[in-house]
Design an enzyme around this catalytic site. Structure first.
Site, PDB file in Angstrom:
ATOM      1  N   GLU A 270       0.832  -1.208   0.000  1.00 61.15           N
ATOM      2  CA  GLU A 270       0.000   0.000   0.000  1.00 61.15           C
ATOM      3  C   GLU A 270       0.869   1.261   0.000  1.00 61.15           C
ATOM      4  O   GLU A 270       0.523   2.269  -0.629  1.00 61.15           O
ATOM      5  CB  GLU A 270      -0.939  -0.003   1.203  1.00 61.15           C
ATOM      6  CG  GLU A 270      -1.960  -1.130   1.189  1.00 61.15           C
ATOM      7  CD  GLU A 270      -2.808  -1.109  -0.075  1.00 61.15           C
ATOM      8  OE1 GLU A 270      -3.362  -0.043  -0.401  1.00 61.15           O
ATOM      9  OE2 GLU A 270      -2.902  -2.163  -0.737  1.00 61.15           O
ATOM     10  N   TRP A 273       2.010   1.701  -3.534  1.00 60.85           N
ATOM     11  CA  TRP A 273       0.931   2.284  -4.344  1.00 60.85           C
ATOM     12  C   TRP A 273       0.912   3.803  -4.168  1.00 60.85           C
ATOM     13  O   TRP A 273       0.708   4.553  -5.133  1.00 60.85           O
ATOM     14  CB  TRP A 273      -0.422   1.709  -3.941  1.00 60.85           C
ATOM     15  CG  TRP A 273      -0.870   0.527  -4.735  1.00 60.85           C
ATOM     16  CD1 TRP A 273      -0.926  -0.772  -4.333  1.00 60.85           C
ATOM     17  CD2 TRP A 273      -1.366   0.532  -6.102  1.00 60.85           C
ATOM     18  NE1 TRP A 273      -1.410  -1.570  -5.349  1.00 60.85           N
ATOM     19  CE2 TRP A 273      -1.688  -0.802  -6.437  1.00 60.85           C
ATOM     20  CE3 TRP A 273      -1.559   1.538  -7.053  1.00 60.85           C
ATOM     21  CZ2 TRP A 273      -2.198  -1.151  -7.689  1.00 60.85           C
ATOM     22  CZ3 TRP A 273      -2.060   1.189  -8.306  1.00 60.85           C
ATOM     23  CH2 TRP A 273      -2.372  -0.133  -8.610  1.00 60.85           C
ATOM     24  N   TRP A 302     -20.428  10.742 -20.248  1.00 57.33           N
ATOM     25  CA  TRP A 302     -21.137  10.175 -19.108  1.00 57.33           C
ATOM     26  C   TRP A 302     -22.582  10.665 -19.100  1.00 57.33           C
ATOM     27  O   TRP A 302     -22.838  11.863 -19.264  1.00 57.33           O
ATOM     28  CB  TRP A 302     -20.462  10.585 -17.800  1.00 57.33           C
ATOM     29  CG  TRP A 302     -19.107  10.001 -17.607  1.00 57.33           C
ATOM     30  CD1 TRP A 302     -17.901  10.561 -17.944  1.00 57.33           C
ATOM     31  CD2 TRP A 302     -18.803   8.727 -17.045  1.00 57.33           C
ATOM     32  NE1 TRP A 302     -16.864   9.732 -17.622  1.00 57.33           N
ATOM     33  CE2 TRP A 302     -17.377   8.579 -17.063  1.00 57.33           C
ATOM     34  CE3 TRP A 302     -19.568   7.687 -16.518  1.00 57.33           C
ATOM     35  CZ2 TRP A 302     -16.736   7.445 -16.573  1.00 57.33           C
ATOM     36  CZ3 TRP A 302     -18.931   6.558 -16.031  1.00 57.33           C
ATOM     37  CH2 TRP A 302     -17.529   6.444 -16.063  1.00 57.33           C
ATOM     38  N   ASN A 337     -11.078   0.877   2.943  1.00 60.95           N
ATOM     39  CA  ASN A 337     -10.591   0.801   1.571  1.00 60.95           C
ATOM     40  C   ASN A 337     -11.407  -0.148   0.699  1.00 60.95           C
ATOM     41  O   ASN A 337     -11.703   0.151  -0.463  1.00 60.95           O
ATOM     42  CB  ASN A 337      -9.117   0.384   1.546  1.00 60.95           C
ATOM     43  CG  ASN A 337      -8.538   0.437   0.147  1.00 60.95           C
ATOM     44  OD1 ASN A 337      -8.490   1.494  -0.468  1.00 60.95           O
ATOM     45  ND2 ASN A 337      -8.111  -0.703  -0.381  1.00 60.95           N
ATOM     46  N   TRP A 355     -16.890   9.587 -12.813  1.00 61.29           N
ATOM     47  CA  TRP A 355     -16.067   9.340 -11.638  1.00 61.29           C
ATOM     48  C   TRP A 355     -15.609  10.622 -10.966  1.00 61.29           C
ATOM     49  O   TRP A 355     -15.345  10.642  -9.758  1.00 61.29           O
ATOM     50  CB  TRP A 355     -14.854   8.484 -12.007  1.00 61.29           C
ATOM     51  CG  TRP A 355     -13.879   9.109 -12.960  1.00 61.29           C
ATOM     52  CD1 TRP A 355     -13.847   8.996 -14.316  1.00 61.29           C
ATOM     53  CD2 TRP A 355     -12.766   9.956 -12.624  1.00 61.29           C
ATOM     54  NE1 TRP A 355     -12.806   9.709 -14.854  1.00 61.29           N
ATOM     55  CE2 TRP A 355     -12.118  10.305 -13.842  1.00 61.29           C
ATOM     56  CE3 TRP A 355     -12.254  10.451 -11.430  1.00 61.29           C
ATOM     57  CZ2 TRP A 355     -10.986  11.132 -13.879  1.00 61.29           C
ATOM     58  CZ3 TRP A 355     -11.134  11.278 -11.470  1.00 61.29           C
ATOM     59  CH2 TRP A 355     -10.517  11.604 -12.675  1.00 61.29           C
ATOM     60  N   TRP A 378     -10.154   6.453  -8.014  1.00 59.99           N
ATOM     61  CA  TRP A 378     -11.415   6.595  -8.746  1.00 59.99           C
ATOM     62  C   TRP A 378     -11.257   6.206 -10.211  1.00 59.99           C
ATOM     63  O   TRP A 378     -12.134   5.550 -10.791  1.00 59.99           O
ATOM     64  CB  TRP A 378     -11.948   8.026  -8.602  1.00 59.99           C
ATOM     65  CG  TRP A 378     -12.824   8.140  -7.389  1.00 59.99           C
ATOM     66  CD1 TRP A 378     -12.458   8.568  -6.151  1.00 59.99           C
ATOM     67  CD2 TRP A 378     -14.197   7.765  -7.298  1.00 59.99           C
ATOM     68  NE1 TRP A 378     -13.518   8.487  -5.292  1.00 59.99           N
ATOM     69  CE2 TRP A 378     -14.604   8.017  -5.966  1.00 59.99           C
ATOM     70  CE3 TRP A 378     -15.127   7.275  -8.192  1.00 59.99           C
ATOM     71  CZ2 TRP A 378     -15.902   7.761  -5.516  1.00 59.99           C
ATOM     72  CZ3 TRP A 378     -16.423   7.025  -7.754  1.00 59.99           C
ATOM     73  CH2 TRP A 378     -16.801   7.260  -6.430  1.00 59.99           C
TER      74      TRP A 378
END
Length: 467
Positions: A270, A273, A302, A337, A355, A378
């Site tokens: 993590e 990331w 969208w 998460n 998003w 996202w």
């Protein structure tokens, strides 16, 4: 002439190169500068600003012990920051300003302009490895996480990481007669349930590293279990250094870098990331403007599902795991998460909502809201980002609920109106509630099978346009 230390998101004595060099230059003044309108434009949450305010007051007292006076300059915009900082330097006779850098595009533009009028020196202090030090064979930033992770580990093992500033500024024993009482003119939300960083590092993180990190790989997916570290808000505002975190992690587990399959490596993953997303933000400036990483989504249209978006925001989707997660976010300023992935997939896939609307809503409520990680997450969920899940991977909120909240304890905590629903129905309570005439909970906003097929058809149609 003197040196001025500019406090940004670095409310710490540990691993703070700007403060370290400021003290070497006999610095007597530090400044923190607000940017209220810019904070609002960037959707900084009230709970995060309150968290920053609390840490600024603590940090101010620590700097006072070191002989540094802290001044807060209130501004509304970055342009105003430049003007008032220049004026403040003249008023105290400061010939140079030292600060830790910020990788976001708007902040970098501000600093570039500011450097034209004052002597500004910046230091990197918000990642474990220096920006740009982990590149592919073409000397470019990676676009896929797994090879980035392998390269990141190789660099760390071969070169190590800068430890010069770890514990370089020991706490002073000098007494402070009056505690700082800075207060921001911002719409704040109480963050007092989160301890200050020094308390977290003394009590919370050691317990996590000794008692919980070995079970993190499994427990982190179950929102009813307190299986995560809770460190993200501190990393976000710079109250804790990521270098300190990995230093402590390696101290507890010296062989962690050698086995990526070990359960404890999942937590380190993590942190990697985080490094990945922050380097992407610097390498691809358009990500700062919330552009889709995958250019094929540039013309993606969208649908306007305003009512569905409002239902999602207000925890009125009729899917308990989604609604409970949204209640957790609004009530606590944080979301587990696994739940972030579930609610993001639901919004972008089942509801076909842009998003960016979800990204903004999260930023407006999260205590750990961070442009790099939040926008990256996202885009991952929507299928538009760097190394994102494919658009045809759609989380089913019911099966996710059954798997990760099997006894419904998380759902019942945040949806008390479902407290008496039998376990058999807790993940899909409508049938049971209808049978007893209970109208306290919302009907399902969409039919999951129909919404999934609609999403697949829409994505395929939009992505094939202009090809």
């Amino acid at each position: 002439m003197s040196t001025l230390y500019w406090i940004r998101r670095d409310f710490r004595l540990d691993d703070n190169p700007a403060l370290f060099y400021a003290l070497q230059q006999n610095c007597k003044h530090a400044v923190f500068i607000t940017a209220y309108d810019t904070w609002r434009t960037h959707n900084h949450s009230g709970i995060q600003i309150d968290f920053i305010e609390r840490h600024l007051n603590w940090f101010s007292d620590e700097l006072t012990k070191l002989g540094i006076k802290v001044t807060v300059i209130e501004c509304n915009t970055f342009d105003e920051q430049r003007e008032k900082l220049t004026q403040f330097c003249r008023s105290i006779g400061a010939s140079s300003v030292l600060a830790n850098s910020e990788p976001e595009l708007r902040e970098k533009v501000r600093d570039t302009k500011l450097a034209q009028t004052i002597n500004l020196t910046l230091y990197d202090a918000d990642t474990i490895l220096p920006y740009g030090s982990v590149l592919n064979k073409q000397s470019e930033m990676f676009k896929v996480f797994t090879p980035y992770k392998k390269a990141w580990l190789n660099v760390l093992k071969q070169q190590g990481f800068e430890q010069t500033y770890l514990a370089a500024i020991p706490p002073s024993n000098n007494e402070v007669t009056q505690q700082s009482q800075f207060a921001f003119n911002y719409e704040k939300q109480d963050s007092s349930k989160w301890p200050l960083a020094h308390e977290f590092m003394q009590h919370v993180l050691p317990r996590f590293l000794t008692d919980k990190v070995t079970d993190y790989a499994n427990d982190r997916d179950f929102p009813a279990i307190k299986g995560t570290s809770g460190i993200s808000p501190y990393l976000t505002i710079g109250a804790i250094s990521p270098k300190r975190v990995i230093y402590d992690l390696i101290s507890y587990y010296p062989h962690i870098l050698e086995d990526m399959k070990a359960p404890i490596f999942t937590w380190l993953n993590e942190l990697i990331w985080r490094e990945f997303y922050r380097n992407l933000l610097l390498s691809f400036p358009n990500l700062n403007k919330l552009h889709d990483f995958q250019t094929k989504f540039k013309r993606f249209d969208w649908p306007d599902h305003h009512e569905k978006f409002n239902a999602w925001c207000n925890a009125q989707t009729g899917f308990p795991i989604v609604d409970a997660a949204m209640r957790q976010l609004k009530q606590t300023g944080w979301m587990h998460n696994r739940l972030r992935m579930i609610v993001a997939s639901f919004l972008t896939k089942h509801l076909l909502v842009d998003w960016r609307l979800g990204e903004a809503f999260f930023m407006q409520h999260l205590i750990d809201g961070d442009l790099a990680a939040n926008s990256g997450g996202w885009q991952w969920a929507a299928g538009t980002g760097c190394d994102a899940q494919p658009y045809f991977r759609i989380f089913n909120p019911i099966t996710q609920s059954e798997k990760f909240d099997p006894d419904g304890s998380f759902i019942r905590k945040y949806l008390p109106e479902l407290a008496n629903v039998p376990l058999k129905y807790i993940h899909q309570p409508q049938t049971y509630l209808d049978s007893i005439g209970d109208k306290s909970y919302w009907p399902q906003l969409v039919d999951l099978k129909e919404a999934r097929l609609q999403a697949l058809d829409y994505y395929q149609k939009e992505l094939n346009t202009d090809e």
